[in-house]
Design a protein around this motif. Structure first.
Motif, PDB file in Angstrom:
ATOM      1  N   PRO A 140       9.500 -51.571 -14.307  1.00 39.98           N
ATOM      2  CA  PRO A 140       9.120 -52.668 -13.395  1.00 39.98           C
ATOM      3  C   PRO A 140      10.304 -53.282 -12.668  1.00 39.98           C
ATOM      4  N   PHE A 141      11.463 -53.329 -13.344  1.00 38.95           N
ATOM      5  CA  PHE A 141      12.676 -53.853 -12.705  1.00 38.95           C
ATOM      6  C   PHE A 141      13.053 -53.003 -11.491  1.00 38.95           C
ATOM      7  N   TYR A 142      13.117 -51.679 -11.651  1.00 37.80           N
ATOM      8  CA  TYR A 142      13.558 -50.825 -10.543  1.00 37.80           C
ATOM      9  C   TYR A 142      12.523 -50.787  -9.423  1.00 37.80           C
ATOM     10  N   LEU A 143      11.240 -50.825  -9.767  1.00 38.38           N
ATOM     11  CA  LEU A 143      10.198 -50.882  -8.739  1.00 38.38           C
ATOM     12  C   LEU A 143      10.291 -52.191  -7.958  1.00 38.38           C
ATOM     13  N   THR A 144      10.590 -53.289  -8.646  1.00 37.38           N
ATOM     14  CA  THR A 144      10.755 -54.592  -7.979  1.00 37.38           C
ATOM     15  C   THR A 144      11.946 -54.559  -7.027  1.00 37.38           C
ATOM     16  N   VAL A 145      13.068 -54.004  -7.501  1.00 41.33           N
ATOM     17  CA  VAL A 145      14.269 -53.883  -6.670  1.00 41.33           C
ATOM     18  C   VAL A 145      13.982 -53.043  -5.428  1.00 41.33           C
ATOM     19  N   THR A 146      13.291 -51.930  -5.620  1.00 45.63           N
ATOM     20  CA  THR A 146      12.974 -51.047  -4.491  1.00 45.63           C
ATOM     21  C   THR A 146      12.079 -51.747  -3.475  1.00 45.63           C
ATOM     22  N   PHE A 147      11.033 -52.414  -3.944  1.00 51.28           N
ATOM     23  CA  PHE A 147      10.106 -53.094  -3.040  1.00 51.28           C
ATOM     24  C   PHE A 147      10.809 -54.207  -2.268  1.00 51.28           C
ATOM     25  N   ALA A 148      11.580 -55.046  -2.984  1.00 54.19           N
ATOM     26  CA  ALA A 148      12.302 -56.148  -2.319  1.00 54.19           C
ATOM     27  C   ALA A 148      13.346 -55.601  -1.352  1.00 54.19           C
ATOM     28  N   GLY A 149      13.990 -54.494  -1.740  1.00 54.01           N
ATOM     29  CA  GLY A 149      14.999 -53.881  -0.871  1.00 54.01           C
ATOM     30  C   GLY A 149      14.404 -53.350   0.416  1.00 54.01           C
ATOM     31  N   ILE A 150      13.202 -52.760   0.334  1.00 49.93           N
ATOM     32  CA  ILE A 150      12.527 -52.256   1.538  1.00 49.93           C
ATOM     33  C   ILE A 150      12.150 -53.409   2.463  1.00 49.93           C
ATOM     34  N   ILE A 151      11.675 -54.521   1.876  1.00 49.11           N
ATOM     35  CA  ILE A 151      11.348 -55.708   2.685  1.00 49.11           C
ATOM     36  C   ILE A 151      12.590 -56.176   3.449  1.00 49.11           C
ATOM     37  N   ALA A 152      13.722 -56.256   2.756  1.00 51.95           N
ATOM     38  CA  ALA A 152      14.978 -56.682   3.412  1.00 51.95           C
ATOM     39  C   ALA A 152      15.385 -55.694   4.500  1.00 51.95           C
ATOM     40  N   ALA A 153      15.199 -54.387   4.240  1.00 53.37           N
ATOM     41  CA  ALA A 153      15.570 -53.363   5.229  1.00 53.37           C
ATOM     42  C   ALA A 153      14.662 -53.396   6.449  1.00 53.37           C
ATOM     43  N   LEU A 154      13.450 -53.913   6.300  1.00 53.58           N
ATOM     44  CA  LEU A 154      12.550 -54.077   7.446  1.00 53.58           C
ATOM     45  C   LEU A 154      12.946 -55.283   8.292  1.00 53.58           C
TER      46      LEU A 154
END
Length: 438
Positions: free
Chosen positions: A229-243
């Motif tokens: 769940p930690f890495y999935l959270t990081v990935t999701f938040a990171g994609i939002i920032a990259a958008l």
């Protein structure tokens, strides 16, 4: 075969996560770890020697302009640098010598300042740069970028404001290691495939720490059982920032011009009579056919290695040590974290005051927030701090120093602003997910 075999080998080495000794990592990181273990205690001395040689070469290039510099565009770019980088290389050399021999003020060479960089980080960079730099032409030179550039242009351009070929760069940066991402992006920018804006976006949006180091981060806050769940959270938040970030300053204001000054965009249009795959495949074969010898392959790789060892290591040592000294021996980051207290309390985060200290200190070093978080009792707060420390992405002891030492057109001021914006954008996303999990 000249396209397929090197490209598949490049994907395997740089982008395919595998399990090794219980950890999830990539083959390049495994090779780097083996080299690092083999050289062991010699590496701080080796890195100090590299930093000193870089400084000597820089002084020679500035004062005497020897033939080997004048006749080589590579050595000219590497050694004949602007005055600000000469000063940074001088400071890096002084810090490295003082730290190696533990002389001078302890606040320079202690295990939390210069010692952290020279004894822990730079040995990792030495081995990662050696294998990543040497083998990077597998990803760059044999047509892989041309194929994926054609296939993914219609996705990457509208979503992330990036060319299709950057998809390989972004995945290698995200799944592999941030240092590899910066190296790959810088090379592509220097060779005229990315504009200034595109290089800045990739370098500050996708150069995440490796999966292995992410596991170290979540383990540091004693939540290793929540890695998925930690890495999935990081990935999701990171994609939002990259958008979001490519659409707002400072990234949106970077010029769309190339490294050598030309402003004509590289076309990604597919000619009539071709599909995106057939056109990309044709371009890939043309690129692969340009590689005529094994010697030129290793020459390119060796230049990559020297560029990163000599161009980046002194900057990381100088700027990273200065940032860590501020974090360790002054209350500056505590003061900077205070405005976040009302925001954290509004989002109902337990121990908001203690958490606020960790939000800004990550700019000095990504690991510092989780070190401070070990004193926090709330599991949810520790989870949030661990996630934010990774999604902030810009930290001066590694990625920030690497970006400033590379040719990617970002300034220190840009990095400060992007760090704060990434914190503000990703924090609510992470907190929302944390409330669901806890």
């Amino acid at each position: 075969m000249k396209f397929i075999i090197p490209s598949m080998l490049g994907i395997l080495l740089f982008m395919v996560p595998i399990k090794y000794h219980g950890d999830v990592t990539i083959p390049i990181a495994i090779f780097s770890g083996i080299l690092q273990d083999a050289l062991g205690t010699y590496l701080p001395g080796i890195m100090t020697a590299i930093i000193i040689l870089t400084l000597i070469g820089t002084f020679l290039a500035k004062a005497a302009k020897p033939d080997f510099v004048r006749r080589s565009p590579f050595f000219t770019a590497l050694l004949d640098v602007p005055v600000i980088w000469v000063i940074a290389r001088l400071i890096g050399a002084v810090f490295a010598v003082l730290t190696l021999f533990k002389i001078g003020p302890e606040w320079i060479w202690s295990e939390n300042t210069g010692g952290l960089l020279l004894n822990d980080l730079l040995p990792i960079l030495f081995s990662v740069f050696f294998f990543a730099g040497l083998l990077l032409p597998l990803l760059l030179n044999f047509g892989l970028l041309e194929l994926f550039g054609s296939l993914l242009a219609k996705f990457m351009r509208p979503v992330f404001k990036l060319p299709g070929r950057s998809s390989v760069d972004c995945v290698a940066s995200w799944l592999g290691d941030g240092t590899i991402g910066v190296l790959l992006t810088s090379k592509q920018y220097e060779e005229g495939f990315y504009t200034k804006r595109e290089a800045a976006i990739i370098g500050t949006s996708f150069s995440v720490v490796s999966i292995t180091f992410s596991l170290v981060v979540i383990s540091q806050v004693e939540l290793g059982h929540m890695f998925v769940p930690f890495y999935l959270t990081v990935t999701f938040a990171g994609i939002i920032a990259a958008l979001v970030l490519p659409r707002i300053p400072p990234l949106s204001t970077k010029p769309d011009t190339y490294y050598h000054g030309q402003d004509e965009k590289i076309t990604e249009a597919v000619p009539e009579g071709y599909t995106p795959f057939s056109w990309g495949y044709k371009q890939a074969l043309i690129q692969a056919d340009k590689n005529k010898s094994v010697i030129s392959f290793f020459q390119d790789g060796t230049k990559n290695v020297l560029d990163m060892w000599m161009g980046v290591a002194p900057i990381v040592m100088a700027l990273g040590t200065l940032a860590l000294m501020v974090a360790e021996f002054t209350p500056v980051f505590d003061w900077l974290g205070m405005p976040f207290i009302p925001l954290l309390e509004l989002m109902q985060i337990p121990e908001a005051k203690e958490a606020s200290k960790t939000l800004v200190v990550g700019f000095a070093d990504m690991f510092l927030p989780t070190v401070l978080a070990s004193e926090i009792t709330s599991e949810m707060t520790r989870f949030i701090i661990a996630c934010v420390s990774v999604t902030q992405l810009i930290y001066m002891s590694e990625v920030g120093g690497l970006l400033l030492g590379s040719k990617i057109p970002v300034s220190f001021k840009d990095l400060v602003i992007i760090f704060l914006l990434r914190t503000i954008i990703t924090l609510p996303v992470i907190v929302g997910i944390a409330h669901l999990l806890f």
